[in-house]
Design a protein around this motif. Sequence first.
Motif, mmCIF file in Angstrom:
data_model
loop_
_atom_site.group_PDB
_atom_site.id
_atom_site.type_symbol
_atom_site.label_atom_id
_atom_site.label_comp_id
_atom_site.label_asym_id
_atom_site.label_seq_id
_atom_site.Cartn_x
_atom_site.Cartn_y
_atom_site.Cartn_z
ATOM 1 N N GLY A 28 0.961 -0.871 -0.399
ATOM 2 C CA GLY A 28 0.107 -0.464 0.188
ATOM 3 C C GLY A 28 1.195 1.394 -0.284
ATOM 4 O O GLY A 28 0.575 1.832 -0.968
ATOM 5 N N ALA A 29 1.996 1.580 0.896
ATOM 6 C CA ALA A 29 2.886 2.272 0.695
ATOM 7 C C ALA A 29 3.211 2.458 -0.334
ATOM 8 O O ALA A 29 3.647 3.951 -0.195
ATOM 9 C CB ALA A 29 3.618 2.519 1.926
ATOM 10 N N ASP A 30 3.668 1.525 -1.407
ATOM 11 C CA ASP A 30 4.567 1.293 -2.233
ATOM 12 C C ASP A 30 3.839 2.427 -3.322
ATOM 13 O O ASP A 30 4.094 3.026 -4.311
ATOM 14 C CB ASP A 30 4.880 0.228 -2.616
ATOM 15 C CG ASP A 30 6.370 -0.422 -1.721
ATOM 16 O OD1 ASP A 30 6.850 0.549 -1.024
ATOM 17 O OD2 ASP A 30 6.703 -1.471 -1.770
ATOM 18 N N GLY A 31 2.332 1.665 -3.730
ATOM 19 C CA GLY A 31 1.489 1.814 -4.330
ATOM 20 C C GLY A 31 1.564 3.428 -4.223
ATOM 21 O O GLY A 31 0.824 4.648 -5.218
ATOM 22 N N TRP A 32 0.899 4.073 -3.023
ATOM 23 C CA TRP A 32 0.606 5.793 -2.431
ATOM 24 C C TRP A 32 1.586 6.565 -2.807
ATOM 25 O O TRP A 32 1.723 7.727 -4.026
ATOM 26 C CB TRP A 32 -0.090 6.321 -1.304
ATOM 27 C CG TRP A 32 -0.918 5.565 -0.867
ATOM 28 C CD1 TRP A 32 -1.368 4.572 0.101
ATOM 29 C CD2 TRP A 32 -2.214 5.458 -1.767
ATOM 30 N NE1 TRP A 32 -2.903 4.368 0.307
ATOM 31 C CE2 TRP A 32 -3.259 4.989 -1.085
ATOM 32 C CE3 TRP A 32 -2.933 6.564 -2.501
ATOM 33 C CZ2 TRP A 32 -4.842 5.506 -0.666
ATOM 34 C CZ3 TRP A 32 -4.338 6.460 -3.048
ATOM 35 C CH2 TRP A 32 -4.776 5.891 -1.617
ATOM 36 N N ALA A 33 3.229 6.008 -2.718
ATOM 37 C CA ALA A 33 4.790 6.740 -3.037
ATOM 38 C C ALA A 33 4.293 6.734 -5.004
ATOM 39 O O ALA A 33 4.456 7.884 -5.145
ATOM 40 C CB ALA A 33 5.528 6.225 -2.930
ATOM 41 N N LEU A 34 3.849 5.731 -5.182
ATOM 42 C CA LEU A 34 3.604 5.677 -6.999
ATOM 43 C C LEU A 34 3.414 6.978 -7.161
ATOM 44 O O LEU A 34 3.415 7.528 -8.280
ATOM 45 C CB LEU A 34 3.592 4.454 -7.273
ATOM 46 C CG LEU A 34 3.390 4.097 -9.040
ATOM 47 C CD1 LEU A 34 5.122 4.301 -9.760
ATOM 48 C CD2 LEU A 34 2.894 3.187 -9.793
ATOM 49 N N LEU A 35 1.286 6.994 -7.168
ATOM 50 C CA LEU A 35 0.791 8.025 -7.089
ATOM 51 C C LEU A 35 1.035 8.923 -6.872
ATOM 52 O O LEU A 35 0.930 9.741 -7.517
ATOM 53 C CB LEU A 35 -0.632 7.050 -6.159
ATOM 54 C CG LEU A 35 -1.639 5.801 -7.386
ATOM 55 C CD1 LEU A 35 -2.381 5.334 -6.420
ATOM 56 C CD2 LEU A 35 -1.634 6.035 -8.408
ATOM 57 N N ASP A 36 2.025 8.937 -5.550
ATOM 58 C CA ASP A 36 1.823 11.015 -5.205
ATOM 59 C C ASP A 36 3.109 11.138 -6.692
ATOM 60 O O ASP A 36 2.904 12.177 -7.008
ATOM 61 C CB ASP A 36 2.178 10.691 -4.291
ATOM 62 C CG ASP A 36 2.005 11.337 -2.689
ATOM 63 O OD1 ASP A 36 0.325 10.663 -3.131
ATOM 64 O OD2 ASP A 36 1.915 10.227 -1.822
ATOM 65 N N ALA A 37 3.807 10.421 -6.684
ATOM 66 C CA ALA A 37 5.008 10.930 -7.686
ATOM 67 C C ALA A 37 4.496 10.942 -9.071
ATOM 68 O O ALA A 37 4.480 12.094 -9.997
ATOM 69 C CB ALA A 37 5.908 9.248 -8.531
ATOM 70 N N LEU A 38 3.337 10.212 -9.669
ATOM 71 C CA LEU A 38 2.180 10.582 -10.763
ATOM 72 C C LEU A 38 1.295 11.936 -10.753
ATOM 73 O O LEU A 38 1.375 12.458 -12.039
ATOM 74 C CB LEU A 38 1.816 9.243 -11.353
ATOM 75 C CG LEU A 38 2.940 8.414 -12.071
ATOM 76 C CD1 LEU A 38 0.885 7.043 -11.408
ATOM 77 C CD2 LEU A 38 2.620 8.515 -12.516
ATOM 78 N N ASP A 39 1.643 12.530 -9.676
ATOM 79 C CA ASP A 39 0.950 13.663 -9.378
ATOM 80 C C ASP A 39 1.181 14.396 -9.220
ATOM 81 O O ASP A 39 1.189 15.782 -9.538
ATOM 82 C CB ASP A 39 -0.055 13.814 -7.893
ATOM 83 C CG ASP A 39 -1.366 12.890 -7.952
ATOM 84 O OD1 ASP A 39 -2.023 12.231 -9.067
ATOM 85 O OD2 ASP A 39 -1.722 11.982 -7.313
ATOM 86 N N ALA A 40 2.970 14.993 -9.708
ATOM 87 C CA ALA A 40 3.421 15.457 -9.485
ATOM 88 C C ALA A 40 3.353 16.826 -10.706
ATOM 89 O O ALA A 40 3.169 15.753 -11.856
ATOM 90 C CB ALA A 40 5.495 14.705 -9.726
ATOM 91 N N PRO A 41 3.988 17.911 -10.778
ATOM 92 C CA PRO A 41 3.230 18.617 -11.558
ATOM 93 C C PRO A 41 4.687 18.475 -12.576
ATOM 94 O O PRO A 41 3.797 18.925 -14.295
ATOM 95 C CB PRO A 41 3.748 19.982 -11.096
ATOM 96 C CG PRO A 41 3.807 19.577 -9.709
ATOM 97 C CD PRO A 41 4.454 18.446 -9.179
ATOM 98 N N SER A 42 5.616 17.434 -12.335
ATOM 99 C CA SER A 42 6.474 17.461 -13.778
ATOM 100 C C SER A 42 6.347 16.100 -14.824
ATOM 101 O O SER A 42 6.443 16.367 -15.646
ATOM 102 C CB SER A 42 7.620 17.407 -13.183
ATOM 103 O OG SER A 42 7.440 15.887 -11.922
ATOM 104 N N THR A 43 5.304 15.351 -14.117
ATOM 105 C CA THR A 43 4.645 14.386 -14.455
ATOM 106 C C THR A 43 3.817 14.361 -15.750
ATOM 107 O O THR A 43 2.647 15.070 -15.945
ATOM 108 C CB THR A 43 3.782 13.275 -13.529
ATOM 109 O OG1 THR A 43 4.666 12.807 -12.488
ATOM 110 C CG2 THR A 43 3.391 12.348 -14.330
ATOM 111 N N ALA A 44 3.960 13.709 -17.304
ATOM 112 C CA ALA A 44 2.943 14.075 -18.615
ATOM 113 C C ALA A 44 1.768 13.664 -18.055
ATOM 114 O O ALA A 44 1.255 12.898 -17.006
ATOM 115 C CB ALA A 44 3.666 13.791 -19.734
#
Length: 114
Positions: A28-44
């Motif tokens: 769960g923590a790994d998945g949330w970390a991935l989703l947080d990274a995808l929510d970054a403004p720099s993500t296409a």
Amino acid sequence: MERYRQRLDHERLPKEEEKRKKYANQVGADGWALLDALDAPSTADWLKTLPAIMTLRTIWQQQFEPREQGGQWRTEPALPAAQLINSPYDLDARKGREKDHAVGGVQSAFHPNL
């Protein structure tokens, strides 16, 4: 990451309940970390809206507490079982109840006169 190299099945999960819970919370923590990274403004934007990412986000919202509440595995699902995604490999599969036991898969009506 090593723990995600192979598809997980029941036989590969830890046997002890406490170890299973710890494993689920790490996933769960790994998945949330991935989703947080995808929510970054720099993500296409196209990457944020890929069907696989949208499915992951939906499953995480259903199966894990929100990150700000600890992101732990939910002891009770967020929705009734019939509304939960049962498998990321088959988005139409839903769990249901048949008499006194749970069943999974795609449910359909059968009409004997067809």
